[in-house]
Write an enzyme that holds these catalytic residues in place. Structure first.
Site, PDB file in Angstrom:
ATOM      1  N   CYS A 136       0.838  -1.202   0.000  1.00 43.66           N
ATOM      2  CA  CYS A 136       0.000   0.000   0.000  1.00 43.66           C
ATOM      3  C   CYS A 136       0.871   1.249   0.000  1.00 43.66           C
ATOM      4  O   CYS A 136       1.375   1.678   1.037  1.00 43.66           O
ATOM      5  CB  CYS A 136      -0.926  -0.004   1.215  1.00 43.66           C
ATOM      6  SG  CYS A 136      -1.956   1.473   1.305  1.00 43.66           S
ATOM      7  N   CYS A 139      -0.379   4.173   2.082  1.00 41.09           N
ATOM      8  CA  CYS A 139      -0.231   3.994   3.533  1.00 41.09           C
ATOM      9  C   CYS A 139       1.220   4.218   3.956  1.00 41.09           C
ATOM     10  O   CYS A 139       1.480   4.824   4.988  1.00 41.09           O
ATOM     11  CB  CYS A 139      -0.627   2.577   3.966  1.00 41.09           C
ATOM     12  SG  CYS A 139      -2.099   1.930   3.179  1.00 41.09           S
ATOM     13  N   ASP A 140       2.160   3.719   3.159  1.00 43.10           N
ATOM     14  CA  ASP A 140       3.553   3.638   3.635  1.00 43.10           C
ATOM     15  C   ASP A 140       4.556   4.469   2.848  1.00 43.10           C
ATOM     16  O   ASP A 140       5.718   4.564   3.252  1.00 43.10           O
ATOM     17  CB  ASP A 140       4.010   2.163   3.602  1.00 43.10           C
ATOM     18  CG  ASP A 140       3.140   1.289   4.498  1.00 43.10           C
ATOM     19  OD1 ASP A 140       2.654   1.806   5.512  1.00 43.10           O
ATOM     20  OD2 ASP A 140       2.942   0.106   4.170  1.00 43.10           O
TER      21      ASP A 140
END
Ligand code: FAD
Ligand code: NAP
Length: 334
Positions: A136, A139-140
């Protein structure tokens, strides 16, 4: 003692399919209960710009999903933050156990559990998950400012992730097993024009390389698909974007599936092999897997559930798990 909640329609999943089913079922006065699962809003909460949702030239995925949730709630859908852990489709009403301990019973069920990211299955991938290996980018990605990153895959997700990661990374290498991307043309065009992205064709990830203390990735080893030659590439982040598999855990032993686990529905409908159980969105769609098609199927599922319920002789609204006596479920799809 566990709490039991009965509804005419239980919707499992809170992606575009689930929320659209919620809007339609609520407007049909079915007083649906929707259980959101571990990822409220579904897959679109893991992306940034969505440019193909009709009516919005560009909308942020998480914002779109917040709006869909608000829409379903405003229509009267009861949205619950819980996870269904098992589903009994052999009894009537249907019975769903949940993570919170609440038992949800329902006359009809709409399955909208979507899909989840696939992994390569390498031991080194597993070892560094959360320590440099991710599925992701939104997300990261932020953790890799000024670092070199690799993305594995050649579909829309891989190309979008590579483009997004250029906001943080000094360089992004896109590693693909062929020399042709299956992503949309507009995305390929952006990828090829981006000076920070370098594609590496005909290569497969062989191993993620890193350190144990502190735990982190330092690079990868890739293998040429025909020559077998191994190349080492330095990288702090490895983003695996090799597709998605249907989230069918609740029903893989009770409903018919095909094409690697997608729930079979009667052609042109969302009816599954069990009467009163409907499936919508990526859980059932091996072909299109888009937000708009998922929403469309959510609409169909709610309309079909309403029609099906109106044809049954149900004493609905009871807070009971006693069989209502309208026959055993069918064992096979039509
Ligand atoms: P999902 O969105 O997968 O949602 C599934 C839901 O089910 C989740 O809320 C989850 O919490 C819930 N759930 C799962 N198991 C349980 C359980 N046991 N109990 C309760 N709930 C459960 N499509 C586009 O059209 N345009 C795009 O730009 C686009 N970009 C994308 C970018 C990325 C990075 C990804 C991964 C996908 C993208 N897609 C895009 C595809 C799109 O997101 C999916 O087609 C769509 O989200 C599928 O919707 P769905 O409702 O079927 O399921
Ligand atoms: P996908 O379209 O299935 O693509 C997966 C990619 O990973 C393919 O290029 C595939 O290679 C590669 N791959 C698969 N297994 C592999 C393995 N074991 N080793 C190496 N490479 C492997 O999946 P996706 O990109 O996640 O997209 C899923 C769905 O969501 C699609 O329908 C897509 O259109 C949709 N989506 C849409 C958008 C958008 O509309 N903007 C954005 C993201 C996702 P091959 O090509 O060689 O098979």
């Amino acid at each position: 003692m566990s709490d039991t909640r009965h509804s005419k329609v239980l919707i499992i999943g809170s992606g575009p399919a689930g929320y659209t089913a919620g809007v339609y079922a609520a407007r049909a006065m079915l007083e649906p209960v929707l259980v959101q699962g571990l990822e409220p809003g579904g897959q679109l909460t893991t992306t940034t710009e969505v440019e193909n949702w009709p009516g919005d030239t560009e909308v942020q995925g998480p914002d779109l999903m917040v709006r869909m949730e608000g829409h379903a709630r405003a229509m009267g859908c009861d949205i619950v933050g819980d996870i269904i852990t098992s589903l009994d489709l052999a009894t009537r009403p249907f019975v769903a156990q949940s993570d919170s301990g609440t038992v949800y019973t329902a006359d009809a069920v709409i399955l909208a559990t979507g899909a989840r990211a696939k992994w390569l299955g390498l031991p080194s991938e597993e070892k560094f998950k959360g320590f440099g290996v991710s599925a992701c980018a939104t997300c990261d990605g932020f953790f890799y400012r000024g670092q070199e990153i690799v993305v594995i895959g050649g579909g829309n997700t891989a190309v979008e992730e590579a483009l997004f990661l250029t906001n943080f990374a000094s360089k992004v290498t896109l590693i693909h097993r062929r020399d042709e991307l299956r992503a949309e043309k507009i995305l390929i065009d952006r990828l090829m024009k981006n000076p920070k992205i370098e594609p590496l064709w005909f290569h497969q990830l062989e191993e993620v390389v890193g350190e144990d203390t502190p735990m982190g990735v330092t690079g990868i080893r890739v293998k040429h698909v025909t020559t077998g030659e191994i190349t080492e590439i330095p990288a702090k982040g490895v983003f695996v974007a090799i597709g998605h598999a249907p989230a069918n855990e609740l029903v893989k032993d009770t409903l018919e599936t095909h094409h690697g686990g997608y729930v079979v529905t009667k052609p042109g409908t969302t009816e599954t092999s069990i009467p009163g159980v409907f499936a919508a969105g990526d859980l059932t769609d091996h072909k299109y897997r888009q937000a708009v098609t998922s929403a469309g199927m959510g609409c169909m599922a709610a309309l079909e559930a309403e029609r099906w319920l109106s044809e049954q002789d149900l004493d609905s609204g009871k807070d009971t798990t006693e069989p209502l006596g309208y026959g055993a479920p069918a064992s096979a799809a039509e």
